[in-house]
Scaffold this active site. Structure first.
Site, mmCIF file in Angstrom:
data_model
loop_
_atom_site.group_PDB
_atom_site.id
_atom_site.type_symbol
_atom_site.label_atom_id
_atom_site.label_comp_id
_atom_site.label_asym_id
_atom_site.label_seq_id
_atom_site.Cartn_x
_atom_site.Cartn_y
_atom_site.Cartn_z
ATOM 1 N N PHE A 20 0.853 -1.188 0.000
ATOM 2 C CA PHE A 20 0.000 0.000 0.000
ATOM 3 C C PHE A 20 0.890 1.239 0.000
ATOM 4 O O PHE A 20 1.626 1.494 0.948
ATOM 5 C CB PHE A 20 -0.915 0.004 1.226
ATOM 6 C CG PHE A 20 -1.792 1.228 1.328
ATOM 7 C CD1 PHE A 20 -2.847 1.417 0.448
ATOM 8 C CD2 PHE A 20 -1.561 2.190 2.300
ATOM 9 C CE1 PHE A 20 -3.660 2.547 0.541
ATOM 10 C CE2 PHE A 20 -2.364 3.321 2.408
ATOM 11 C CZ PHE A 20 -3.419 3.499 1.521
ATOM 12 N N ALA A 21 0.819 2.016 -1.096
ATOM 13 C CA ALA A 21 1.603 3.242 -1.250
ATOM 14 C C ALA A 21 0.703 4.457 -1.063
ATOM 15 O O ALA A 21 -0.426 4.485 -1.564
ATOM 16 C CB ALA A 21 2.237 3.284 -2.635
ATOM 17 N N TYR A 22 1.203 5.465 -0.360
ATOM 18 C CA TYR A 22 0.429 6.684 -0.114
ATOM 19 C C TYR A 22 1.244 7.949 -0.383
ATOM 20 O O TYR A 22 0.721 9.050 -0.290
ATOM 21 C CB TYR A 22 -0.082 6.699 1.339
ATOM 22 C CG TYR A 22 1.031 6.513 2.356
ATOM 23 C CD1 TYR A 22 1.806 7.593 2.755
ATOM 24 C CD2 TYR A 22 1.312 5.255 2.883
ATOM 25 C CE1 TYR A 22 2.843 7.417 3.664
ATOM 26 C CE2 TYR A 22 2.339 5.077 3.788
ATOM 27 C CZ TYR A 22 3.105 6.166 4.177
ATOM 28 O OH TYR A 22 4.129 6.002 5.065
ATOM 29 N N GLY A 23 2.524 7.806 -0.723
ATOM 30 C CA GLY A 23 3.405 8.956 -0.962
ATOM 31 C C GLY A 23 3.849 8.994 -2.411
ATOM 32 O O GLY A 23 3.042 8.805 -3.327
ATOM 33 N N GLU A 98 12.816 2.824 1.129
ATOM 34 C CA GLU A 98 12.115 3.379 2.282
ATOM 35 C C GLU A 98 13.028 3.591 3.495
ATOM 36 O O GLU A 98 12.571 4.055 4.537
ATOM 37 C CB GLU A 98 10.932 2.481 2.662
ATOM 38 C CG GLU A 98 9.884 2.347 1.575
ATOM 39 C CD GLU A 98 9.195 3.662 1.219
ATOM 40 O OE1 GLU A 98 9.216 4.612 2.028
ATOM 41 O OE2 GLU A 98 8.634 3.744 0.114
#
EC number: 4.3.2.9
Length: 188
Positions: A20-23, A98
Protein backbone atom coordinates in the site's frame (compact mmCIF):
# COMPACT_ATOMS: atom_id res chain seq x y z
CA UNK A 1 1.44 -4.93 14.16
CA UNK A 2 1.52 -8.42 12.76
CA UNK A 3 4.39 -10.33 11.21
CA UNK A 4 5.08 -9.71 7.50
CA UNK A 5 4.86 -13.45 6.85
CA UNK A 6 1.05 -13.28 7.04
CA UNK A 7 -0.70 -15.21 4.26
CA UNK A 8 -2.92 -12.25 3.40
CA UNK A 9 0.05 -10.29 2.07
CA UNK A 10 0.93 -12.92 -0.47
CA UNK A 11 -0.89 -13.48 -3.67
CA UNK A 12 -1.92 -17.01 -4.53
CA UNK A 13 1.27 -17.65 -6.48
CA UNK A 14 3.39 -17.19 -3.32
CA UNK A 15 5.96 -15.19 -5.28
CA UNK A 16 4.45 -11.75 -4.76
CA UNK A 17 3.15 -9.44 -2.06
CA UNK A 18 0.80 -6.46 -1.85
CA UNK A 19 2.15 -3.01 -0.99
CA UNK A 20 0.00 0.00 0.00
CA UNK A 21 1.60 3.24 -1.25
CA UNK A 22 0.43 6.68 -0.11
CA UNK A 23 3.40 8.96 -0.96
CA UNK A 24 5.65 9.33 -4.01
CA UNK A 25 5.15 5.64 -4.88
CA UNK A 26 1.59 6.47 -5.92
CA UNK A 27 3.13 7.42 -9.27
CA UNK A 28 3.80 4.43 -11.53
CA UNK A 29 7.00 5.82 -13.01
CA UNK A 30 8.37 6.62 -9.55
CA UNK A 31 7.82 3.14 -8.09
CA UNK A 32 9.24 1.54 -11.23
CA UNK A 33 12.59 3.35 -10.74
CA UNK A 34 13.59 0.79 -8.08
CA UNK A 35 10.78 -1.75 -8.19
CA UNK A 36 10.07 -2.76 -11.80
CA UNK A 37 7.79 -5.67 -10.88
CA UNK A 38 5.11 -3.38 -9.37
CA UNK A 39 1.74 -3.85 -11.08
CA UNK A 40 -1.35 -1.78 -10.23
CA UNK A 41 -3.74 -3.85 -8.12
CA UNK A 42 -6.30 -1.39 -6.72
CA UNK A 43 -7.07 2.03 -5.32
CA UNK A 44 -7.67 1.58 -1.59
CA UNK A 45 -8.53 3.42 1.63
CA UNK A 46 -6.75 3.05 4.95
CA UNK A 47 -9.29 3.88 7.66
CA UNK A 48 -8.36 5.53 10.98
CA UNK A 49 -5.00 6.79 9.74
CA UNK A 50 -3.86 10.25 8.72
CA UNK A 51 -1.23 11.43 6.23
CA UNK A 52 1.58 13.61 7.54
CA UNK A 53 4.94 14.85 6.26
CA UNK A 54 8.14 14.93 8.20
CA UNK A 55 11.88 14.65 8.47
CA UNK A 56 12.85 11.20 9.71
CA UNK A 57 14.93 11.46 12.87
CA UNK A 58 14.86 15.25 12.34
CA UNK A 59 17.02 15.05 9.17
CA UNK A 60 15.93 16.78 5.97
CA UNK A 61 15.56 14.45 2.99
CA UNK A 62 18.48 14.89 0.59
CA UNK A 63 16.31 13.50 -2.19
CA UNK A 64 13.21 15.65 -1.64
CA UNK A 65 14.43 18.70 0.37
CA UNK A 66 11.41 18.72 2.65
CA UNK A 67 9.09 16.51 4.62
CA UNK A 68 8.32 13.07 3.24
CA UNK A 69 5.06 11.20 3.66
CA UNK A 70 4.18 9.04 6.61
CA UNK A 71 0.99 7.82 8.23
CA UNK A 72 -0.13 7.67 11.83
CA UNK A 73 -3.17 6.27 13.59
CA UNK A 74 -5.96 8.84 13.85
CA UNK A 75 -9.53 7.63 14.55
CA UNK A 76 -12.03 8.93 12.00
CA UNK A 77 -9.43 9.95 9.41
CA UNK A 78 -8.50 8.11 6.22
CA UNK A 79 -5.61 7.85 3.80
CA UNK A 80 -6.16 6.89 0.18
CA UNK A 81 -3.49 5.17 -1.84
CA UNK A 82 -2.60 2.51 -4.36
CA UNK A 83 -2.08 -1.18 -3.77
CA UNK A 84 0.74 -2.54 -5.90
CA UNK A 85 1.28 -6.25 -6.49
CA UNK A 86 5.03 -6.79 -6.40
CA UNK A 87 7.41 -9.69 -6.87
CA UNK A 88 9.15 -10.76 -3.67
CA UNK A 89 12.44 -10.15 -5.47
CA UNK A 90 11.74 -6.40 -5.14
CA UNK A 91 11.16 -6.52 -1.37
CA UNK A 92 14.78 -5.64 -0.52
CA UNK A 93 14.85 -2.74 -3.02
CA UNK A 94 11.57 -1.40 -1.62
CA UNK A 95 12.92 -1.63 1.94
CA UNK A 96 16.09 0.14 0.78
CA UNK A 97 14.11 2.92 -0.92
CA UNK A 98 12.11 3.38 2.28
CA UNK A 99 15.25 3.52 4.44
CA UNK A 100 14.36 0.54 6.64
CA UNK A 101 18.00 -0.29 7.50
CA UNK A 102 18.75 3.30 8.55
CA UNK A 103 15.61 3.41 10.69
CA UNK A 104 13.77 6.03 8.60
CA UNK A 105 10.71 3.82 8.20
CA UNK A 106 9.51 0.55 9.64
CA UNK A 107 7.47 -1.93 7.62
CA UNK A 108 3.94 -2.41 8.94
CA UNK A 109 0.90 -4.44 8.00
CA UNK A 110 -2.26 -2.51 7.21
CA UNK A 111 -5.74 -3.61 6.24
CA UNK A 112 -7.15 -1.47 3.46
CA UNK A 113 -10.52 -1.41 1.69
CA UNK A 114 -10.75 -1.31 -2.08
CA UNK A 115 -13.35 0.87 -3.79
CA UNK A 116 -15.37 -2.33 -4.28
CA UNK A 117 -15.39 -2.89 -0.51
CA UNK A 118 -12.92 -5.79 -0.43
CA UNK A 119 -10.55 -5.78 2.56
CA UNK A 120 -6.94 -6.76 1.94
CA UNK A 121 -3.83 -6.84 4.09
CA UNK A 122 -0.78 -5.08 2.67
CA UNK A 123 2.74 -4.12 3.55
CA UNK A 124 3.25 -0.40 4.07
CA UNK A 125 5.75 1.84 5.83
CA UNK A 126 5.61 4.30 8.71
CA UNK A 127 8.11 6.73 10.20
CA UNK A 128 8.46 6.18 13.91
CA UNK A 129 10.61 9.14 14.90
CA UNK A 130 10.05 12.30 12.89
CA UNK A 131 9.55 16.03 13.05
CA UNK A 132 6.49 17.33 11.13
CA UNK A 133 7.54 19.66 8.31
CA UNK A 134 5.93 20.52 4.97
CA UNK A 135 6.93 18.71 1.77
CA UNK A 136 8.88 20.35 -1.04
CA UNK A 137 6.82 21.55 -4.02
CA UNK A 138 8.40 18.78 -6.12
CA UNK A 139 7.47 16.02 -3.68
CA UNK A 140 3.91 17.32 -3.41
CA UNK A 141 3.71 17.41 -7.22
CA UNK A 142 4.82 13.76 -7.58
CA UNK A 143 2.22 12.66 -5.00
CA UNK A 144 -0.55 14.66 -6.70
CA UNK A 145 0.47 13.30 -10.12
CA UNK A 146 0.24 9.75 -8.77
CA UNK A 147 -3.13 10.41 -7.15
CA UNK A 148 -4.49 11.75 -10.44
CA UNK A 149 -2.89 9.02 -12.58
CA UNK A 150 -4.50 6.28 -10.49
CA UNK A 151 -7.90 7.91 -10.00
CA UNK A 152 -7.89 8.45 -6.24
CA UNK A 153 -11.18 10.07 -5.15
CA UNK A 154 -11.44 13.71 -6.30
CA UNK A 155 -12.06 15.00 -2.77
CA UNK A 156 -8.85 13.34 -1.62
CA UNK A 157 -6.97 14.75 -4.63
CA UNK A 158 -8.23 18.22 -3.66
CA UNK A 159 -6.99 17.63 -0.12
CA UNK A 160 -3.54 16.68 -1.44
CA UNK A 161 -3.48 19.70 -3.75
CA UNK A 162 -4.29 21.99 -0.81
CA UNK A 163 -1.19 20.93 1.18
CA UNK A 164 1.10 23.91 1.69
CA UNK A 165 4.63 23.01 0.56
CA UNK A 166 7.83 24.53 1.86
CA UNK A 167 9.60 27.21 -0.19
CA UNK A 168 12.35 25.01 -1.69
CA UNK A 169 13.08 26.24 -5.21
CA UNK A 170 16.15 24.14 -6.09
CA UNK A 171 16.34 20.87 -7.96
CA UNK A 172 15.68 17.37 -6.74
CA UNK A 173 17.46 14.32 -8.20
CA UNK A 174 17.73 14.17 -11.98
CA UNK A 175 15.58 11.04 -12.29
CA UNK A 176 12.80 12.70 -10.28
CA UNK A 177 13.07 15.93 -12.31
CA UNK A 178 12.65 13.80 -15.46
CA UNK A 179 9.52 12.15 -14.03
CA UNK A 180 8.02 15.54 -13.16
CA UNK A 181 8.76 16.91 -16.66
CA UNK A 182 7.20 13.86 -18.32
CA UNK A 183 4.12 14.19 -16.12
CA UNK A 184 3.76 17.89 -16.90
CA UNK A 185 4.09 17.16 -20.63
CA UNK A 186 1.23 14.63 -20.40
CA UNK A 187 -1.10 17.22 -18.86
CA UNK A 188 -0.41 19.94 -21.43
Amino acid sequence: MANFGCEDLRSQDGESFLYFAYGSNLLTERIHLRNPSAVFYSVARLQDFKLDFGNPQGKTSETWHGGIATIFESPGDEVWGVVWKMNKSNLSSLDKQEGVKSGMYVPIEVTVSTQEGKEITCRSYQMTNYESVPPSPQYKKVICMGAKENGLPLEYQKKLNSIEPNDYKGKVSEEIEDIIKKGEAKTH
